[in-house]
Design a protein around this motif. Structure first.
Motif, PDB file in Angstrom:
ATOM      1  N   ARG A 274       2.574  16.878  -2.654  1.00 35.97           N
ATOM      2  CA  ARG A 274       1.362  16.670  -3.293  1.00 35.97           C
ATOM      3  C   ARG A 274       0.169  16.746  -2.469  1.00 35.97           C
ATOM      4  NH1 ARG A 274       1.867  15.880  -8.878  1.00 35.97           N
ATOM      5  NH2 ARG A 274       3.978  14.744  -9.358  1.00 35.97           N
ATOM      6  N   HIS A 275       0.407  16.140  -1.304  1.00 40.20           N
ATOM      7  CA  HIS A 275      -0.673  16.014  -0.390  1.00 40.20           C
ATOM      8  C   HIS A 275      -0.777  17.455   0.300  1.00 40.20           C
ATOM      9  CE1 HIS A 275      -2.793  14.709   3.201  1.00 40.20           C
ATOM     10  NE2 HIS A 275      -1.891  15.051   3.971  1.00 40.20           N
ATOM     11  N   VAL A 276       0.379  18.351   0.426  1.00 40.33           N
ATOM     12  CA  VAL A 276       0.364  19.661   1.338  1.00 40.33           C
ATOM     13  C   VAL A 276      -0.396  20.657   0.374  1.00 40.33           C
ATOM     14  CG1 VAL A 276       1.599  21.427   1.951  1.00 40.33           C
ATOM     15  CG2 VAL A 276       2.194  19.203   2.854  1.00 40.33           C
ATOM     16  N   TYR A 277       0.099  20.638  -0.941  1.00 37.85           N
ATOM     17  CA  TYR A 277      -0.175  21.567  -2.161  1.00 37.85           C
ATOM     18  C   TYR A 277      -1.336  21.348  -3.033  1.00 37.85           C
ATOM     19  CZ  TYR A 277       3.784  23.775  -0.068  1.00 37.85           C
ATOM     20  OH  TYR A 277       4.970  24.590   0.526  1.00 37.85           O
ATOM     21  N   ALA A 278      -1.744  20.148  -2.986  1.00 36.25           N
ATOM     22  CA  ALA A 278      -2.894  19.596  -3.818  1.00 36.25           C
ATOM     23  C   ALA A 278      -3.663  18.857  -3.535  1.00 36.25           C
ATOM     24  CB  ALA A 278      -2.392  18.944  -5.302  1.00 36.25           C
ATOM     25  N   ASP A 279      -3.561  18.597  -1.966  1.00 31.07           N
ATOM     26  CA  ASP A 279      -4.714  17.746  -1.165  1.00 31.07           C
ATOM     27  C   ASP A 279      -4.823  16.568  -1.727  1.00 31.07           C
ATOM     28  OD1 ASP A 279      -5.816  17.614   1.247  1.00 31.07           O
ATOM     29  OD2 ASP A 279      -8.142  18.069   0.130  1.00 31.07           O
ATOM     30  N   ALA A 280      -3.595  15.783  -2.178  1.00 33.71           N
ATOM     31  CA  ALA A 280      -3.704  14.351  -2.623  1.00 33.71           C
ATOM     32  C   ALA A 280      -3.617  13.495  -1.596  1.00 33.71           C
ATOM     33  CB  ALA A 280      -2.383  14.260  -3.623  1.00 33.71           C
ATOM     34  N   PRO A 281      -4.333  12.345  -1.455  1.00 31.78           N
ATOM     35  CA  PRO A 281      -4.487  11.492  -0.447  1.00 31.78           C
ATOM     36  C   PRO A 281      -2.963  10.941   0.031  1.00 31.78           C
ATOM     37  CG  PRO A 281      -5.760  10.721  -2.401  1.00 31.78           C
ATOM     38  CD  PRO A 281      -5.012  11.954  -2.925  1.00 31.78           C
ATOM     39  N   TYR A 282      -3.051  10.790   1.302  1.00 29.67           N
ATOM     40  CA  TYR A 282      -1.691  10.552   2.069  1.00 29.67           C
ATOM     41  C   TYR A 282      -2.108   9.774   3.223  1.00 29.67           C
ATOM     42  CZ  TYR A 282       3.231  11.002   3.305  1.00 29.67           C
ATOM     43  OH  TYR A 282       4.359  10.723   3.718  1.00 29.67           O
ATOM     44  N   HIS A 283      -1.725   8.710   3.680  1.00 28.13           N
ATOM     45  CA  HIS A 283      -2.151   8.059   4.935  1.00 28.13           C
ATOM     46  C   HIS A 283      -1.007   7.555   5.834  1.00 28.13           C
ATOM     47  CE1 HIS A 283      -1.596   4.386   2.283  1.00 28.13           C
ATOM     48  NE2 HIS A 283      -1.302   3.991   3.365  1.00 28.13           N
ATOM     49  N   TRP A 284       0.569   8.022   5.383  1.00 28.66           N
ATOM     50  CA  TRP A 284       1.598   7.713   6.163  1.00 28.66           C
ATOM     51  C   TRP A 284       1.832   8.840   7.079  1.00 28.66           C
ATOM     52  CZ3 TRP A 284       1.871   7.569   0.772  1.00 28.66           C
ATOM     53  CH2 TRP A 284       1.524   6.198   0.216  1.00 28.66           C
ATOM     54  N   ASP A 285       0.877   9.156   8.117  1.00 31.93           N
ATOM     55  CA  ASP A 285       0.928  10.318   8.872  1.00 31.93           C
ATOM     56  C   ASP A 285       1.346   9.823  10.284  1.00 31.93           C
ATOM     57  OD1 ASP A 285      -1.228   8.666  10.040  1.00 31.93           O
ATOM     58  OD2 ASP A 285      -2.960  10.203   9.617  1.00 31.93           O
ATOM     59  N   LEU A 286       1.283  10.898  11.321  1.00 30.62           N
ATOM     60  CA  LEU A 286       1.840  10.712  12.629  1.00 30.62           C
ATOM     61  C   LEU A 286       1.138   9.501  13.350  1.00 30.62           C
ATOM     62  CD1 LEU A 286       2.367  14.590  13.638  1.00 30.62           C
ATOM     63  CD2 LEU A 286       4.146  12.796  13.402  1.00 30.62           C
ATOM     64  N   LEU A 287       0.008   9.341  13.076  1.00 27.24           N
ATOM     65  CA  LEU A 287      -0.828   8.151  13.690  1.00 27.24           C
ATOM     66  C   LEU A 287      -0.098   6.928  13.249  1.00 27.24           C
ATOM     67  CD1 LEU A 287      -3.075   6.990  15.662  1.00 27.24           C
ATOM     68  CD2 LEU A 287      -4.508   7.071  13.572  1.00 27.24           C
ATOM     69  N   ALA A 288       0.030   6.694  11.884  1.00 25.27           N
ATOM     70  CA  ALA A 288       1.075   5.705  11.354  1.00 25.27           C
ATOM     71  C   ALA A 288       2.247   5.661  12.087  1.00 25.27           C
ATOM     72  CB  ALA A 288       1.152   6.037   9.863  1.00 25.27           C
ATOM     73  N   GLY A 289       3.006   6.870  12.335  1.00 25.31           N
ATOM     74  CA  GLY A 289       4.236   6.599  12.804  1.00 25.31           C
ATOM     75  C   GLY A 289       4.051   6.418  14.372  1.00 25.31           C
ATOM     76  N   ALA A 290       2.862   6.392  14.985  1.00 22.99           N
ATOM     77  CA  ALA A 290       2.742   6.071  16.571  1.00 22.99           C
ATOM     78  C   ALA A 290       2.600   4.658  16.562  1.00 22.99           C
ATOM     79  CB  ALA A 290       1.564   6.628  17.091  1.00 22.99           C
ATOM     80  N   ARG A 291       2.160   4.086  15.473  1.00 20.78           N
ATOM     81  CA  ARG A 291       2.074   2.515  15.445  1.00 20.78           C
ATOM     82  C   ARG A 291       3.332   1.831  15.348  1.00 20.78           C
ATOM     83  NH1 ARG A 291      -1.948   2.747  11.202  1.00 20.78           N
ATOM     84  NH2 ARG A 291      -0.494   2.209   9.726  1.00 20.78           N
ATOM     85  N   GLY A 292       4.581   2.395  14.630  1.00 20.69           N
ATOM     86  CA  GLY A 292       5.731   2.054  14.895  1.00 20.69           C
ATOM     87  C   GLY A 292       6.403   2.368  16.155  1.00 20.69           C
TER      88      GLY A 292
END
Length: 382
Positions: free
Chosen positions: A340-358
């Protein structure tokens, strides 16, 4: 919608991402975006072993396989690149996909070190693509119920979080191991800290607050294991980790992670949360709570047997799903949000920066263990 799926011959990539997520979306008729658009995912299975890919495709009635990643990424019909390879191979492949302008969805950890994870986040941001990292555990029914309690103010001021994760992974000699041998070789990206600390980072961050400091001890309790061919090898990676995480807001989390523990709990992972007004214990699916008003008053007396059934004094948290439905598989739920984020621009915050925190937390956890001291966890920015 064509998705290049790299690493789906492995256990996690096959079971959770291909079968229980993408193929499950196809079985339900695609993903309805709510505006009359229905997305139909068409996976392209990518890997190094053509015979394994073909066998997998035939098993599930799929058509497209590929062993040349560069050719796949050069294909303009591919919209999304997904990576579930071994960690050591992931960073280079993600860089290629970003350079090719593909949207990125990847298993964690996104890279073997913080510098690489941050570089991926910055490259993706500069390329203007959509990107996400798998953070499946916050979509588990037990943790969704726990979040419901948090959002409702059930706990009052949260004081502490105690987590227990793990099970006995057989050494591979007289019983086959449940995990691949690379998990126990640090040179191949193995180790329970790099595997599980990224999970604990987003679970703690999402539910309780950002991790501000870590003290950890990592151990290799079983130094010799046996690989898939039955040959002995030296385990160079940690198979257990004991962590203390200080959280923004003052709460303290203690989480034990182990592949060398026999299970004496209701589920393979459990978190107990204690607050001034109440407590709860959440696992994969279930969550039980005890309010301040119904908390018993135990008295320590080692000379007498316990007369109370303590577990029976907790209340089960109901599912309370719309129209009596069940919770969705966590992997599938996050796939739907990303699509939905890719095709409808729905909000999404579990991104590569969040991955970097891990990745950062795992790196600092290993550093803490090696040096025998506490490490603060700086806040990351692009």
């Amino acid at each position: 919608m064509r998705i290049a799926m790299n690493g789906v011959t492995g256990r996690m990539g096959h079971r959770q991402h291909l079968v229980r997520s993408i193929l499950a979306l196809r079985e339900q008729g695609g993903l309805d975006l709510g505006d009359g658009t229905v997305l139909w995912p068409e996976p392209v299975l990518v890997g190094r072993r053509e015979h394994a890919l073909r066998a997998l495709a035939d098993r599930h009635g799929l058509e497209h396989i590929a062993t040349d990643l560069d050719a796949v990424l050069a294909d303009d019909s591919i919209d999304i690149y997904f990576d579930a390879q071994v960690t050591s191979a992931r960073e280079e492949a993600l860089k290629k996909a970003i350079s090719a302008g593909k949207h990125i969805y990847t298993e964690k950890p996104s890279a073997t070190g913080l510098d690489g994870a941050l570089e991926l986040a910055r490259l993706a941001h500069a390329a203007g693509i959509k990107h996400g990292v798998v953070q499946d555990k916050i979509f588990l029914p037990g943790l969704l119920k726990l979040k419901r309690l948090i959002d409702g103010g059930f706990f009052g001021r949260i004081l502490s979080v105690r987590g227990e994760f793990g099970y006995w992974v057989f050494e591979g000699d007289w019983q086959e191991a449940q995990r691949p041998s690379w998990n126990y070789r640090s040179e191949d990206g193995g180790g329970i800290v790099v595997d599980m600390f990224p999970h604990w980072e987003y679970v703690l961050h999402e539910l309780f607050g950002r991790v501000t400091a870590v003290t950890a001890h990592a151990a290799t309790h079983i130094p010799e294991r046996f690989d898939e061919q039955g040959k002995p090898y030296q385990a160079t990676a940690d198979d257990a980790a004991y962590g203390i995480f200080e959280l923004d807001g003052g709460a303290i989390a203690q989480i034990n992670s182990s592949w060398t523990v026999r299970v004496n709990r209701d589920e393979l992972v459990e978190f107990q949360v204690d607050g001034t007004e109440g407590s709860a214990v959440a696992g994969l699916r279930n969550c039980r709570a005890q309010h301040r008003s119904s908390t018993p008053k135990p008295v320590w007396n080692p000379d007498l047997p316990a007369t109370e059934a303590f577990r029976e004094q907790w209340q089960e948290i109901p599912d309370n799903q719309p129209e009596g439905g069940d919770f969705a598989n966590g992997f599938k739920a996050q796939w739907e949000l990303f699509l939905r984020h890719v095709y409808a621009d729905a909000p999404y915050h579990w991104d590569l920066l969040a991955g970097a925190r891990g990745v950062q937390l795992a790196e600092l956890g290993l550093k803490s263990s090696a040096e025998g001291r506490r490490h603060e966890v700086p806040e990351l920015t692009l």
